[in-house]
Motif scaffolding. Structure first.
Motif, mmCIF file in Angstrom:
data_model
loop_
_atom_site.group_PDB
_atom_site.id
_atom_site.type_symbol
_atom_site.label_atom_id
_atom_site.label_comp_id
_atom_site.label_asym_id
_atom_site.label_seq_id
_atom_site.Cartn_x
_atom_site.Cartn_y
_atom_site.Cartn_z
ATOM 1 N N GLY A 32 0.859 -1.174 0.156
ATOM 2 C CA GLY A 32 0.011 -0.210 -0.046
ATOM 3 C C GLY A 32 0.875 1.180 0.106
ATOM 4 O O GLY A 32 0.487 2.180 -0.560
ATOM 5 N N ALA A 33 1.941 1.024 0.656
ATOM 6 C CA ALA A 33 2.996 2.347 0.865
ATOM 7 C C ALA A 33 3.384 2.606 -0.332
ATOM 8 O O ALA A 33 3.612 3.857 -0.914
ATOM 9 N N LEU A 34 3.459 1.528 -1.420
ATOM 10 C CA LEU A 34 4.414 1.828 -2.444
ATOM 11 C C LEU A 34 3.466 2.057 -3.573
ATOM 12 O O LEU A 34 3.791 2.236 -4.864
ATOM 13 N N ASN A 35 1.868 1.877 -3.344
ATOM 14 C CA ASN A 35 1.180 2.053 -4.307
ATOM 15 C C ASN A 35 1.463 0.753 -5.550
ATOM 16 O O ASN A 35 1.239 1.147 -6.535
ATOM 17 N N TRP A 36 1.782 -0.288 -5.077
ATOM 18 C CA TRP A 36 2.376 -1.266 -5.866
ATOM 19 C C TRP A 36 1.111 -1.663 -6.983
ATOM 20 O O TRP A 36 1.312 -1.904 -8.097
ATOM 21 N N ALA A 37 -0.059 -1.704 -6.610
ATOM 22 C CA ALA A 37 -1.205 -2.171 -7.228
ATOM 23 C C ALA A 37 -1.457 -1.415 -8.545
ATOM 24 O O ALA A 37 -1.917 -1.855 -9.663
ATOM 25 N N GLU A 38 -1.006 -0.214 -8.447
ATOM 26 C CA GLU A 38 -0.980 0.944 -9.605
ATOM 27 C C GLU A 38 0.408 0.986 -10.638
ATOM 28 O O GLU A 38 0.433 1.777 -11.408
ATOM 29 N N SER A 39 1.177 0.184 -10.058
ATOM 30 C CA SER A 39 2.567 0.275 -10.482
ATOM 31 C C SER A 39 2.779 -0.355 -12.141
ATOM 32 O O SER A 39 3.629 0.049 -12.729
ATOM 33 N N GLY A 40 1.806 -1.388 -12.244
ATOM 34 C CA GLY A 40 2.182 -2.120 -13.533
ATOM 35 C C GLY A 40 3.094 -3.203 -13.445
ATOM 36 O O GLY A 40 3.295 -4.032 -14.521
ATOM 37 N N TRP A 41 3.649 -3.507 -12.323
ATOM 38 C CA TRP A 41 4.653 -4.479 -12.208
ATOM 39 C C TRP A 41 3.875 -5.651 -11.665
ATOM 40 O O TRP A 41 2.870 -5.710 -11.311
ATOM 41 N N PRO A 42 4.607 -7.076 -11.906
ATOM 42 C CA PRO A 42 3.744 -8.197 -11.347
ATOM 43 C C PRO A 42 3.587 -8.183 -9.898
ATOM 44 O O PRO A 42 3.832 -7.275 -9.230
ATOM 45 N N GLU A 43 2.667 -9.063 -9.507
ATOM 46 C CA GLU A 43 2.220 -9.165 -8.071
ATOM 47 C C GLU A 43 3.234 -9.046 -6.964
ATOM 48 O O GLU A 43 4.412 -9.712 -7.066
ATOM 49 N N PHE A 44 2.959 -7.978 -5.918
ATOM 50 C CA PHE A 44 3.829 -7.823 -4.886
ATOM 51 C C PHE A 44 4.347 -9.138 -4.121
ATOM 52 O O PHE A 44 5.524 -9.261 -3.548
ATOM 53 N N SER A 45 3.420 -10.184 -4.111
ATOM 54 C CA SER A 45 3.897 -11.204 -3.317
ATOM 55 C C SER A 45 5.389 -11.985 -3.989
ATOM 56 O O SER A 45 5.864 -12.659 -3.331
ATOM 57 N N MET A 46 5.382 -11.651 -5.218
ATOM 58 C CA MET A 46 6.684 -12.305 -5.834
ATOM 59 C C MET A 46 7.915 -11.428 -5.349
ATOM 60 O O MET A 46 9.083 -12.080 -4.928
ATOM 61 N N TYR A 47 7.878 -10.011 -4.987
ATOM 62 C CA TYR A 47 9.006 -9.160 -4.495
ATOM 63 C C TYR A 47 8.946 -9.267 -2.946
ATOM 64 O O TYR A 47 10.074 -9.013 -2.594
ATOM 65 N N TYR A 48 8.072 -9.341 -2.323
ATOM 66 C CA TYR A 48 8.086 -9.123 -0.908
ATOM 67 C C TYR A 48 8.951 -9.798 -0.188
ATOM 68 O O TYR A 48 9.936 -9.518 0.710
ATOM 69 N N PRO A 49 9.294 -11.324 -0.541
ATOM 70 C CA PRO A 49 10.300 -12.036 0.134
ATOM 71 C C PRO A 49 11.706 -11.311 -0.222
ATOM 72 O O PRO A 49 12.773 -11.704 0.672
ATOM 73 N N ILE A 50 11.930 -10.841 -1.111
ATOM 74 C CA ILE A 50 13.257 -9.920 -1.189
ATOM 75 C C ILE A 50 13.609 -9.018 -0.013
ATOM 76 O O ILE A 50 14.504 -8.933 0.396
#
Length: 256
Positions: free
Chosen positions: A77-95
């Motif tokens: 939410g803080a990154l406004n990821w849903a509007e970013s156009g990148w793939p699902e945040f669940s892929m990146y969060y473990p990083i």
């Protein structure tokens, strides 16, 4: 513990590159979850002082506070990821979880900057120190032609030819901004630094490593490329890993 087990499972054998390098650039195919699992495993082993994300702007990176970082939904939410156009945040969060104390840097250029390149050129848009990163010089004719051909292929051979030089210029700006962010991360934290980016930016021959070498030749870099189904991956990588291709819609359907 889970990520440590993943490292062993993936047989990453990271001891030598981790011990030797200031910067570890971890390429990806953006929508392949297996590639992000590999990146998270590398980051867990390296424990970098900083992580540079191609996917984040500087303003977004500043939103990654310790409080929101503990919760995937809060961080997305803080990154406004849903509007970013990148793939699902669940892929990146473990990083982010893999090195929870690492400082986060963003290197994504804005859409306005991309558009400005088409009018003003990459050197002008980059600003101060553009020459340090080689943006004041034209590419060799062979490299320019090769990069234009890749842009045409990436856009399903549907781009007008006169747009290709501008597309290459935008790519050069992105590479240079990523490289600058890496050097800023080293200056701020002392390193080591992990970089999360697409394979096109990770390639040694003309991607981010080349721009870092131009601006700071003493910085040592190790580069991972990731492909699918053992397809060849050009560009010069220290290691290449492959994962099964995922099912995805025809990327060229929109051009038909």
């Amino acid at each position: 513990m889970i990520l440590r087990s993943l490292v062993l499972m993936l047989c990453l054998n990271l001891a030598e590159p981790i011990a030797a390098q200031n910067v570890m650039i971890l390429g990806e195919v953006h929508d392949n979850p297996a590639h992000h699992a590999v990146q998270a495993a590398y980051v867990a082993e390296l424990q970098p002082k900083a992580i540079v994300f191609e996917m984040l702007t500087e303003d977004q990176a500043a939103q990654v506070t310790p409080e929101v970082r503990r919760d995937a939904a809060a961080l997305a939410g803080a990154l406004n990821w849903a509007e970013s156009g990148w793939p699902e945040f669940s892929m990146y969060y473990p990083i982010f979880q893999a090195a929870p104390d690492a400082q986060i840097f963003g290197a994504q250029i804005t859409r306005d900057a991309s558009q400005a390149v088409l009018v003003e050129g990459a050197e002008t848009v980059f600003g101060v120190e553009a020459a340090l990163y080689g943006l004041d010089r034209n590419l060799t004719p062979d490299q320019q032609a090769a990069r234009e051909a890749l842009q045409m292929e990436a856009h399903c051979n549907a781009l007008p030819v006169d747009l290709l030089p501008g597309m290459v210029a935008i790519q050069r700006l992105r590479d240079a901004v990523l490289a600058r962010s890496v050097l800023q991360a080293i200056e701020s934290t002392g390193g080591p630094v992990a970089v999360i980016t697409g394979n096109g930016h990770a390639r040694r021959d003309w991607g981010v490593p080349a721009y870092i070498a131009e601006a700071a030749p003493d910085v040592e870099i190790w580069v991972l490329g990731q492909t699918e189904d053992d397809r060849p991956l050009e560009g010069g990588f220290d290691e290449i890993k492959s994962a099964p291709a995922i099912e995805r819609p025809d990327p060229c359907a929109a051009f038909q």
